[in-house]
Design a protein around this motif. Sequence first.
Motif, PDB file in Angstrom:
ATOM      1  N   MET A  85      38.536  40.037  41.318  1.00 11.78           N
ATOM      2  CA  MET A  85      37.888  40.108  40.003  1.00 11.78           C
ATOM      3  C   MET A  85      38.867  39.757  38.892  1.00 11.78           C
ATOM      4  SD  MET A  85      35.099  43.126  39.739  1.00 11.78           S
ATOM      5  CE  MET A  85      34.689  42.423  38.160  1.00 11.78           C
ATOM      6  N   LEU A  86      40.054  40.330  38.970  1.00  8.93           N
ATOM      7  CA  LEU A  86      41.061  40.031  37.963  1.00  8.93           C
ATOM      8  C   LEU A  86      41.446  38.552  38.009  1.00  8.93           C
ATOM      9  CD1 LEU A  86      43.037  40.822  35.773  1.00  8.93           C
ATOM     10  CD2 LEU A  86      44.613  41.638  37.542  1.00  8.93           C
ATOM     11  N   GLN A  87      41.555  37.983  39.201  1.00  2.83           N
ATOM     12  CA  GLN A  87      41.893  36.566  39.325  1.00  2.83           C
ATOM     13  C   GLN A  87      40.814  35.698  38.694  1.00  2.83           C
ATOM     14  OE1 GLN A  87      44.868  35.231  40.637  1.00  2.83           O
ATOM     15  NE2 GLN A  87      43.986  33.526  39.483  1.00  2.83           N
ATOM     16  N   ALA A  88      39.549  36.050  38.920  1.00  2.00           N
ATOM     17  CA  ALA A  88      38.452  35.275  38.320  1.00  2.00           C
ATOM     18  C   ALA A  88      38.516  35.347  36.795  1.00  2.00           C
ATOM     19  CB  ALA A  88      37.107  35.794  38.820  1.00  2.00           C
ATOM     20  N   GLU A  89      38.821  36.532  36.276  1.00  2.00           N
ATOM     21  CA  GLU A  89      38.929  36.686  34.822  1.00  2.00           C
ATOM     22  C   GLU A  89      40.092  35.854  34.272  1.00  2.00           C
ATOM     23  OE1 GLU A  89      37.363  38.567  31.307  1.00  2.00           O
ATOM     24  OE2 GLU A  89      36.621  38.415  33.369  1.00  2.00           O
ATOM     25  N   GLN A 158      40.221  48.879  37.333  1.00  2.00           N
ATOM     26  CA  GLN A 158      40.913  49.363  38.523  1.00  2.00           C
ATOM     27  C   GLN A 158      41.888  48.300  39.044  1.00  2.00           C
ATOM     28  OE1 GLN A 158      38.348  50.354  41.811  1.00  2.00           O
ATOM     29  NE2 GLN A 158      39.938  51.510  42.873  1.00  2.00           N
ATOM     30  N   GLU A 159      41.463  47.047  39.060  1.00  2.00           N
ATOM     31  CA  GLU A 159      42.341  45.980  39.540  1.00  2.00           C
ATOM     32  C   GLU A 159      43.506  45.746  38.577  1.00  2.00           C
ATOM     33  OE1 GLU A 159      40.462  42.389  40.730  1.00  2.00           O
ATOM     34  OE2 GLU A 159      39.280  43.339  42.325  1.00  2.00           O
ATOM     35  N   VAL A 160      43.252  45.872  37.285  1.00  2.00           N
ATOM     36  CA  VAL A 160      44.341  45.751  36.310  1.00  2.00           C
ATOM     37  C   VAL A 160      45.377  46.845  36.539  1.00  2.00           C
ATOM     38  CG1 VAL A 160      44.938  45.959  33.856  1.00  2.00           C
ATOM     39  CG2 VAL A 160      42.981  44.556  34.555  1.00  2.00           C
ATOM     40  N   GLY A 161      44.907  48.065  36.854  1.00  2.00           N
ATOM     41  CA  GLY A 161      45.832  49.154  37.153  1.00  2.00           C
ATOM     42  C   GLY A 161      46.687  48.856  38.374  1.00  2.00           C
TER      43      GLY A 161
END
Length: 220
Positions: A85-89, A158-161
């Motif tokens: 998710m973070l990679q897509a963002e 959560q992924e950013v954390g």
Amino acid sequence: MDVERSLETQVSQAVDAWLAWLPRWEPSTHRGRVAPCRRCFGSPVLSAAGLGADVPHGVQHGLSTRIKTIVDRSVAEYTALNLPMLQAELDQQAARNRARSYRPAEGLEPEFEGLPLDPDPVPGAPFLFTISGLAEEADADIPALPPLSDEAKAALRQEVGLADDYANMVGREVCTILLHHRLRIQSAIGEYVEPQIEAMLEELTRSLDAPFDPRDPPIG
């Protein structure tokens, strides 16, 4: 162990590059900034390298930026493998950035990366335009990213954390590796930086002791 060896190699190469640049450093003669550099102020990287507050900021910044690049690269690899998710963002943001017509902060040398694009304003002398302002105008022409649902926001947080935790882990490892380079860093500071600072202080002392040019006509 492979990651540790890779980090050791990258840090060694970063220090090598900084040492190769250091002989070209010269003390800045322009007016200093009021706000401290957010990248360098209180940086554990600089502490590990032995670059204290008595070392000019330009010298510090060249090394801290190179080390930050190593941490950022490691986090990017971890994110691409583990945090979809973070990679897509990040991919969407990168595409948005590429669409901007004016990107003055990109492609800078490490010694200038992350520094303010414009000098501090002088009271009573406003700028006709600023580089930051031009960049913001270009950015305003690009459509905003689509909004996220509450569930997506929670998952993204959560992924950013997790990415932050990984960055802290890599940062601690990099600082440990930097401890092994302190001697050659300090040696280079003594050879290239301290003599220039001492020369500036001597010149300042002479100007304070003799504030008037003896060739000037007497006052009155």
